[in-house]
Write a protein that holds these residues in place. Structure first.
Motif, PDB file in Angstrom:
ATOM      1  N   LEU A   1       0.844  -1.191   0.000  1.00 16.31           N
ATOM      2  CA  LEU A   1       0.000   0.000   0.000  1.00 16.31           C
ATOM      3  C   LEU A   1       0.882   1.246   0.000  1.00 16.31           C
ATOM      4  N   ALA A   2       0.569   2.191  -0.884  1.00 20.31           N
ATOM      5  CA  ALA A   2       1.274   3.472  -0.925  1.00 20.31           C
ATOM      6  C   ALA A   2       0.271   4.585  -0.659  1.00 20.31           C
ATOM      7  N   GLU A   3       0.641   5.478   0.259  1.00 23.18           N
ATOM      8  CA  GLU A   3      -0.213   6.610   0.606  1.00 23.18           C
ATOM      9  C   GLU A   3       0.597   7.895   0.513  1.00 23.18           C
ATOM     10  N   SER A   4      -0.015   8.929  -0.047  1.00 23.09           N
ATOM     11  CA  SER A   4       0.622  10.232  -0.144  1.00 23.09           C
ATOM     12  C   SER A   4      -0.351  11.291   0.345  1.00 23.09           C
ATOM     13  N   GLU A   5       0.100  12.068   1.302  1.00 23.78           N
ATOM     14  CA  GLU A   5      -0.733  13.141   1.869  1.00 23.78           C
ATOM     15  C   GLU A   5      -2.092  12.619   2.331  1.00 23.78           C
ATOM     16  N   GLY A   6      -2.103  11.398   2.895  1.00 29.98           N
ATOM     17  CA  GLY A   6      -3.328  10.829   3.441  1.00 29.98           C
ATOM     18  C   GLY A   6      -4.226  10.126   2.438  1.00 29.98           C
ATOM     19  N   ASN A   7      -3.830  10.104   1.171  1.00 27.66           N
ATOM     20  CA  ASN A   7      -4.626   9.439   0.129  1.00 27.66           C
ATOM     21  C   ASN A   7      -3.913   8.187  -0.366  1.00 27.66           C
ATOM     22  N   THR A   8      -4.674   7.124  -0.600  1.00 24.63           N
ATOM     23  CA  THR A   8      -4.094   5.914  -1.182  1.00 24.63           C
ATOM     24  C   THR A   8      -3.819   6.175  -2.662  1.00 24.63           C
ATOM     25  N   VAL A   9      -2.561   5.990  -3.070  1.00 26.96           N
ATOM     26  CA  VAL A   9      -2.198   6.226  -4.470  1.00 26.96           C
ATOM     27  C   VAL A   9      -1.894   4.931  -5.213  1.00 26.96           C
ATOM     28  N   MET A  10      -1.717   3.826  -4.477  1.00 25.83           N
ATOM     29  CA  MET A  10      -1.436   2.549  -5.120  1.00 25.83           C
ATOM     30  C   MET A  10      -1.689   1.434  -4.116  1.00 25.83           C
ATOM     31  N   THR A  11      -2.365   0.381  -4.569  1.00 24.37           N
ATOM     32  CA  THR A  11      -2.520  -0.841  -3.798  1.00 24.37           C
ATOM     33  C   THR A  11      -2.190  -2.001  -4.727  1.00 24.37           C
ATOM     34  N   ALA A  12      -1.327  -2.890  -4.265  1.00 21.73           N
ATOM     35  CA  ALA A  12      -0.962  -4.073  -5.052  1.00 21.73           C
ATOM     36  C   ALA A  12      -1.277  -5.314  -4.218  1.00 21.73           C
ATOM     37  N   TYR A  13      -1.858  -6.307  -4.871  1.00 25.73           N
ATOM     38  CA  TYR A  13      -2.158  -7.583  -4.222  1.00 25.73           C
ATOM     39  C   TYR A  13      -1.238  -8.630  -4.848  1.00 25.73           C
ATOM     40  N   TRP A  14      -0.307  -9.135  -4.042  1.00 26.34           N
ATOM     41  CA  TRP A  14       0.700 -10.066  -4.532  1.00 26.34           C
ATOM     42  C   TRP A  14       0.404 -11.478  -4.048  1.00 26.34           C
ATOM     43  N   ASN A  15       1.118 -12.438  -4.666  1.00 22.67           N
ATOM     44  CA  ASN A  15       1.024 -13.826  -4.239  1.00 22.67           C
ATOM     45  C   ASN A  15       2.398 -14.465  -4.395  1.00 22.67           C
ATOM     46  N   VAL A  16       2.453 -15.774  -4.462  1.00 19.12           N
ATOM     47  CA  VAL A  16       3.737 -16.485  -4.491  1.00 19.12           C
ATOM     48  C   VAL A  16       4.507 -16.318  -5.798  1.00 19.12           C
ATOM     49  N   THR A  17       3.918 -15.690  -6.796  1.00 19.92           N
ATOM     50  CA  THR A  17       4.603 -15.537  -8.082  1.00 19.92           C
ATOM     51  C   THR A  17       5.621 -14.403  -8.095  1.00 19.92           C
ATOM     52  N   ILE A  18       5.692 -13.608  -7.044  1.00 16.25           N
ATOM     53  CA  ILE A  18       6.634 -12.486  -6.955  1.00 16.25           C
ATOM     54  C   ILE A  18       7.962 -13.009  -6.409  1.00 16.25           C
ATOM     55  N   SER A  19       9.064 -12.553  -6.988  1.00 21.08           N
ATOM     56  CA  SER A  19      10.385 -13.061  -6.615  1.00 21.08           C
ATOM     57  C   SER A  19      10.850 -12.581  -5.243  1.00 21.08           C
ATOM     58  N   ARG A  20      11.857 -13.267  -4.722  1.00 23.03           N
ATOM     59  CA  ARG A  20      12.483 -12.905  -3.453  1.00 23.03           C
ATOM     60  C   ARG A  20      13.051 -11.481  -3.564  1.00 23.03           C
ATOM     61  N   ASN A  21      12.977 -10.715  -2.484  1.00 19.32           N
ATOM     62  CA  ASN A  21      13.483  -9.345  -2.414  1.00 19.32           C
ATOM     63  C   ASN A  21      12.990  -8.504  -3.593  1.00 19.32           C
ATOM     64  N   PRO A  22      11.680  -8.345  -3.722  1.00 22.58           N
ATOM     65  CA  PRO A  22      11.128  -7.695  -4.913  1.00 22.58           C
ATOM     66  C   PRO A  22      11.476  -6.209  -5.040  1.00 22.58           C
ATOM     67  N   PHE A  23      11.724  -5.812  -6.285  1.00 28.43           N
ATOM     68  CA  PHE A  23      11.875  -4.409  -6.677  1.00 28.43           C
ATOM     69  C   PHE A  23      10.655  -4.066  -7.514  1.00 28.43           C
ATOM     70  N   PHE A  24      10.087  -2.902  -7.283  1.00 27.63           N
ATOM     71  CA  PHE A  24       9.013  -2.471  -8.158  1.00 27.63           C
ATOM     72  C   PHE A  24       9.000  -0.960  -8.268  1.00 27.63           C
ATOM     73  N   GLN A  25       8.330  -0.504  -9.305  1.00 29.62           N
ATOM     74  CA  GLN A  25       8.262   0.924  -9.609  1.00 29.62           C
ATOM     75  C   GLN A  25       6.840   1.268 -10.022  1.00 29.62           C
ATOM     76  N   PHE A  26       6.372   2.437  -9.609  1.00 31.56           N
ATOM     77  CA  PHE A  26       5.056   2.909 -10.031  1.00 31.56           C
ATOM     78  C   PHE A  26       5.067   4.431 -10.055  1.00 31.56           C
TER      79      PHE A  26
END
Length: 100
Positions: free
Chosen positions: A46-71
């Motif tokens: 979950l990413a929040e900026s100035e009290g507003n949710t700007v991004m929510t991601a729902y992950w599962n086992v398909t994401i690699s170890r020590n994940p890097f992501f950009q949005f």
């Protein structure tokens, strides 16, 4: 702290780059004794900026170890940004930064 984050604004668009330290176990790997390693993975980011949710991601086992992501999202330099995760074992972490 398991999250490293950078956020930079350009022309009203904030680009966020994040690296999370997490084992992201699928539940199908085995240890040296041949026993299955139980699943252990991030489920929600979950990413929040100035009290507003700007991004929510729902992950599962398909994401690699020590994940890097950009949005990206619409924002301004100087805004506060909070990034947090919760995993399938109820563990969680969060960090905050100021958009540069």
């Amino acid at each position: 702290m398991s999250i490293r984050i950078r956020a930079a604004e350009r022309d009203g668009i904030v680009t966020v780059r994040a690296l999370m330290t997490h084992p992201m176990e699928t539940g199908t790997a085995k240890d040296s004794a041949g026993n299955l390693i139980p699943p252990h993975h991030i489920q929600t980011v979950l990413a929040e900026s100035e009290g507003n949710t700007v991004m929510t991601a729902y992950w599962n086992v398909t994401i690699s170890r020590n994940p890097f992501f950009q949005f990206q999202f619409e924002g301004s330099s100087g805004d506060n940004l909070k990034l947090s995760w919760t995993d399938n074992k109820g563990e969680s972490d969060s960090t905050e930064t100021t958009v540069g």
